[in-house]
Each structure stands twice: as C-alpha cells, then as structure tokens.
Scaffold this active site. Structure first.
Site, PDB file in Angstrom:
ATOM      1  N   THR A   1       0.857  -1.168   0.000  1.00 39.52           N
ATOM      2  CA  THR A   1       0.000   0.000   0.000  1.00 39.52           C
ATOM      3  C   THR A   1       0.904   1.233   0.000  1.00 39.52           C
ATOM      4  O   THR A   1       2.092   1.124   0.233  1.00 39.52           O
ATOM      5  CB  THR A   1      -0.893  -0.086   1.258  1.00 39.52           C
ATOM      6  OG1 THR A   1      -1.688  -1.260   1.130  1.00 39.52           O
ATOM      7  CG2 THR A   1      -1.761   1.118   1.464  1.00 39.52           C
TER       8      THR A   1
ATOM      9  N   THR B   1      -3.874   1.616  -2.709  1.00 37.15           N
ATOM     10  CA  THR B   1      -3.243   0.305  -2.728  1.00 37.15           C
ATOM     11  C   THR B   1      -3.683  -0.580  -3.881  1.00 37.15           C
ATOM     12  O   THR B   1      -4.751  -0.377  -4.464  1.00 37.15           O
ATOM     13  CB  THR B   1      -3.570  -0.438  -1.407  1.00 37.15           C
ATOM     14  OG1 THR B   1      -2.748  -1.599  -1.300  1.00 37.15           O
ATOM     15  CG2 THR B   1      -5.027  -0.854  -1.320  1.00 37.15           C
TER      16      THR B   1
HETATM   17  N1  GLY Z   1      -5.137  -3.897   1.345  1.00 35.94           N
HETATM   18  C1  GLY Z   1      -4.714  -3.392   2.634  1.00 35.94           C
HETATM   19  C2  GLY Z   1      -5.836  -2.694   3.355  1.00 35.94           C
HETATM   20  O1  GLY Z   1      -6.742  -2.193   2.732  1.00 35.94           O
HETATM   21  O2  GLY Z   1      -5.850  -2.671   4.554  1.00 35.94           O
END
Ligand code: GLY
Length: 579
Positions: A388, A406
């Site tokens: 992310t 992300t």
């Molecule tokens: N894909 C990591 C989150 O959204 O927490």
C-alpha cells in the site's frame, strides 16, 4: 507488506518476497538486541507554505510543481497519485483503490471512499474448495483476486468537488514521466527482479518488467502514457465505459476472472463521514468504514487516554504493554463488527466512545498480559503490507489531505494489463473468505466482512488528519496492512506525547500487536533485551524476526510558527518536497 503469519495464511508469496527484500536492509543496519537510537536527523524538511510527502521523489516533486502553478492540495493529490502509478507500480495504481481524508483551510472535514468492490458474480464461498477449505492463492494471485478498481473514479470525484486547474494540466506531468521513464533505485530493481517469477506465472504475455533490472536503469511506460492520454481526452468514463474498460474486462476474463464491463460501468466512489474524536486536546479526523482504520485508532487512543502515557517513557515496557492491550481489544472488535457500511450495520458511535473503551479496558492488569484467547469482541447491544502507499499534502492556503491507496499485495494480483500499462489489485483477499481463517495480514474476519456481490472489502488504511487548538496539526498515514493502524497511532503519539519532531517520530522503531496472532511484533534491533525480557515475564510473546518493517509513515507536522515539517520514512525511498 508485513506478513509474518503462519502457514495457515493464504499468501506466502508476498510474505516471503517482502521478508527477503527488507531483511538484508534491516540486518545491515542494526544488531539484534541493541537499541537502534533514533536513526534520523533531528527534524525533517521544513517548508514555509506547502508540502508533499510520498513514496517517490518524482511524485512529490510533481505535486509541488502543481501547487507552484497555483493548484491546491486536491489538484496536487491527483497529479501525485498519477505520478505514483508511473514511478511506484509496487502500490501506486489506477488498477486499485484507496481512501482520502481532507481538512480544508477553514476547518471543513470529509472523507472519500474509492475502495474496490466485489464483482457482481462474486459469491460468499468463491475461494473455497468442495470441502470448504481455502484454495491457496486464489484470492491473492491472478484474475479471480481482482476487485473492481476505484482509483480513477476517486480522482475524478475529488476533481469535481475541489479541482481548480484544468484536469489536463494535472495528468500531463504523469504522461510526461511515463514517456520519459523512471530511473530505478536499488530497492526498486530488487523488487522487480524478485517478483519476476510471479509475473511470468500469471500473465499469458511477456510484460515490460520481464528482465533483470539494475539500479540506474530507466523504465519507460508507453502503454500507460497512452491510457493517461485517453483519460485526459475522454475523462472518467474512459476507464469505466470506454476503450480502457473494454481492455480491462476482456483481459480479466481471458485470465479466467469474473469482472465484466457492467461491473466497471456501475462503480462509484463515495463521500463518507470521517471518524472524528478527541484525544486530550487534539481532534483526530480519520477514515471511516469500509476502512477499519479510524475506528481502531479511536478505540486504541480512547483506551490509553486516562493513563499518563508520556511518564512511562517512549518504547518502555509500560508503554508497550498499555498500547498492546488497547490494540488487542480494538482488533478483536475489528474482526467482529467491521465491514462495508452499505451492507452491514456497524455500531460506530459506541465503538469510538471513551466510555466503551473504558469498559473494554476494565480487565486490563499491569501484572500480566491478557491472553487473546480470553478477549472476544465487546458486548454491544442491538481483518498490506508495504504494498500500500500513503501520501500527505498541505497547500499554502492550509488545505490538508491524507491519502492511502493500494493494489493490496505487491504489484496486486501480479496481472499486468499490458495494453493499458498497469497492474490489477488483489483486494478480494481483504474479504473474510472463511470465518476464522486469517488473510495475508493474519487478520481474522467474521460475517460482517463476508463476500457479497458489489460489497467493499474491509480495509486497515488509516489516512488521518489531526487538529490542535482548532488548527491543522498533523497529516499522517502509512502502508502496512494491519500495521497501518498501529503505525499511525505510534507516529502521532511520538510527537504528541513524547515531543519528537515529525521526522524522528516517523523513523523511531515500531511494534505491533493485533489480537491474533497473540504476540508483539517488534522491528529487529529497535528494542532493548531488557524491555523484551520484562514483557516476556509479564506473559507477552515477543517476535523480533518476522516483522522486519512495521509501516512506512509519510507525514507532515504544522509547527507553532506555521511552517511545515515533513516526516519521510527512512524505511523506503520516501521524500518530502516543499516550498
Ligand atoms: N489492502 C490493505 C488494506 O486495505 O488494509
């Protein structure tokens, strides 16, 4: 990503990848058991008027370029985000999604959700085999892992409400960067080389990254430049209804995925009410569901507020113990209560109330750890990763934005839309595929985060803005999956309670605890053996080997004289640029 979890977790690929990439970095810098004194200079970049702090110097510079031309923080957000798609394909994206929290110069706050959603053909048990067991890799690698992307919709939603310069001026620097190319750092070259085998495994075509890379090489992105040009010329609909939509749907289906053109056409980014609460005399504004970030930060800070936190000393046994017990309870609640608010009823007001936090801490004892096996969700009537990326921006008027975006895993599901020039996310792994079975961040979910068509998967992303005495104080956020939440809490407390500069606060060693697994992860070399031993005696399991990096915080602090201090995390190539 921080995936320090057991063989039961679903993605070994991203776990091992990250581990290898960062272990050598960390281990050359510090020796286990010795405290790594603050590795940073006493303060970060100080600027008079405006600042961008993000994962890539090129992108920070582009955001600043836009603001010097007269654009505001929202214009800079759009330009920075698109520049990260070019310069940081590890996480910067148009094939993923994210969240943005803002505070305007006159104190108005808001939040934007451009999280991916499940395709219409998604179903509750889509990642289970006939025996009801998780099919390894299905939610993390390849086309079945892809959620309907939200980033382009999000950027246009921001533009419509706040944009001030012509959109074509905001996207042009990213087009120019994609054509000119990006010069690779050592870290980037190592990542591309490591993930090459996975790119080969899932893509039915040779992708541009498919070669041995070295620091100093230049990668050009001609297909991405063309996609950006189409978006520049045709607007938002190019991605969701135009040639790019056709490209994505055909590509995903060719790779045996389920996203259709209709899924793309139906995607909408949504304005949300942010989570707002007080910690002492600070007002915290953070992301609301479908992110768990704001609620968890509220629960943790509410739980520790009655204690004289600063008097315990930074990263002392008592401080780590208190924060761990608050985190344990907040993550147990996350697992049970949180999901997409458009599908699930979430008791937000109770969860973020100080009274509830006090009730949750009633069984906390300084004498020994509370085992997670005895901690369930609270009783109220009626679960990234470095993949992310977060950036913080403040403009000269005082508008502030915190954005976390992300692809989920490193380079998402590893599928690269070659004709479009971008990676697709594997955000479907953030759903709870099977209650009780941890995802790639070891997060255990429940019914509230089960898969339903068009539902948004629960996130830990925590873009956060802090006010003090009615004025902007801090803009903060991090990548790191579940460690985002605990990294944001620690960066804030390092300044607010322990008086550090923003750069020191960002660079300090961090620890992380999340209910399950029942342990405290610590950055290797960051914590004395004496502190580790005293925590072990109290019953805490300490893990200093499986969490080489916890978060990668990029933040801005407004100083008492109104100047801005950038905190760009030394754990990456992150950079603050300002004027
Ligand atoms: N894909 C990591 C989150 O959204 O927490």
């Amino acid at each position: 990503m921080i995936t320090f979890f057991t063989p039961g977790s679903r993605s070994n690929i991203s776990r091992i990848g990250f581990l290898l990439l960062f272990l050598s970095f960390i281990f050359t810098q510090c020796k286990e058991g010795k405290i790594k004194d603050n590795p940073s200079q006493s303060s970060g970049l100080i600027s008079d008027s405006a600042m961008v702090v993000c994962a890539r110097p090129e992108a920070s510079a582009i955001g600043i370029q836009i603001m010097k031309k007269g654009g505001n923080a929202f214009d800079a957000m759009i330009a920075t985000d698109l520049a990260l798609t070019v310069s940081y394909p590890f996480a910067g994206n148009i094939g993923g999604g994210g969240f943005m929290v803002y505070r305007t110069h006159d104190g108005k706050v808001g939040a934007l959700d451009y999280r991916e959603k499940a395709p219409m053909a998604a179903s509750r048990n889509m990642y289970l085999d006939a025996s009801g067991n998780i099919i390894p890799g299905k939610s993390t690698l390849g086309a079945m892992a892809v959620g309907v992307p939200g980033t382009v919709a999000g950027l246009f939603k921001v533009y419509k409400k706040f944009g001030s310069l012509p959109f074509k001026e905001l996207i042009q620097p990213a087009i120019d960067l994609a054509k000119r190319g990006v010069v690779l750092t050592k870290k980037q070259a190592r990542r591309f080389n490591y993930y090459r085998k996975y790119f080969d495994q899932v893509n039915d075509h040779k992708i541009i990254f498919d070669k041995e890379w070295h620091a100093g090489d230049t990668i050009k992105f001609p297909a991405l430049a063309k996609t950006f040009e189409r978006i520049r010329d045709n607007g938002r609909d190019e991605f969701y209804r135009g040639k790019t939509a056709d490209m994505i749907a055909a590509f995903v289906q060719k790779h045996h995925g389920i996203i259709t053109r209709e899924d793309l056409a139906r995607y909408e980014a949504k304005w949300r009410k942010p989570i707002v609460f007080n910690y002492k005399n600070a007002k915290i504004i953070s992301m609301s569901p479908p992110s768990s970030g704001g609620i968890c930060v509220a629960e943790i800070l509410n739980a520790i507020e009655p204690f004289p936190v600063a008097s315990y000393g930074h990263n002392s046994t008592k401080y780590i113990q208190l924060l761990t017990e608050a985190e344990r309870r907040a993550f147990a609640d996350r697992s049970f209560f949180l999901g997409d608010p458009d599908f699930e009823k979430i008791p937000i007001d109770t969860l973020i109330s100080p009274a509830y936090a006090n009730r949750r801490m009633a069984d906390f004892s300084w004498k020994k750890a509370t085992p997670s096996s005895t901690v369930k969700h609270g009783n109220i009537i009626g679960y990234e990763s470095m993949e992310t990326t977060h950036y913080s921006i403040v403009d000269k008027q005082g508008n502030a934005i915190a954005v976390t975006t992300t692809l989920n895993g490193a380079y998402g599901c590893k599928l690269y839309v070659g004709k479009g020039g971008f990676f697709l996310n594997n955000e479907m792994d953030d759903f709870s595929s099977k209650p009780g079975v941890p995802n790639q961040f070891g997060l255990v979910g429940a019914e509230a985060n089960s898969i339903k068509p068009e539902k948004r998967m629960l996130s830990s992303m925590t873009p956060t803005i802090v006010e003090k005495n009615g004025q902007l104080y801090m803009v903060v956020g991090s990548p790191g999956g579940s460690t985002i939440i605990t990294s944001v809490v620690q960066a804030f407390l390092n300044v607010y309670e322990f008086g550090m500069s923003m750069q020191q606060a960002v660079d300090m060693p961090r620890f992380h605890s999340q209910w399950l697994p029942d342990d405290i992860k610590m950055e290797p070399g960051g914590f004395s053996l004496a502190v580790q031993d005293s925590l072990k005696q109290l019953g805490y399991a300490i893990d200093t080997t499986n969490a080489p990096v916890i978060g990668k915080v990029d933040a801005i602090l407004r100083l008492p004289d109104g100047k801005l201090e950038g905190g760009a995390d030394h754990r990456g190539d992150d950079k603050a640029v300002g004027y």
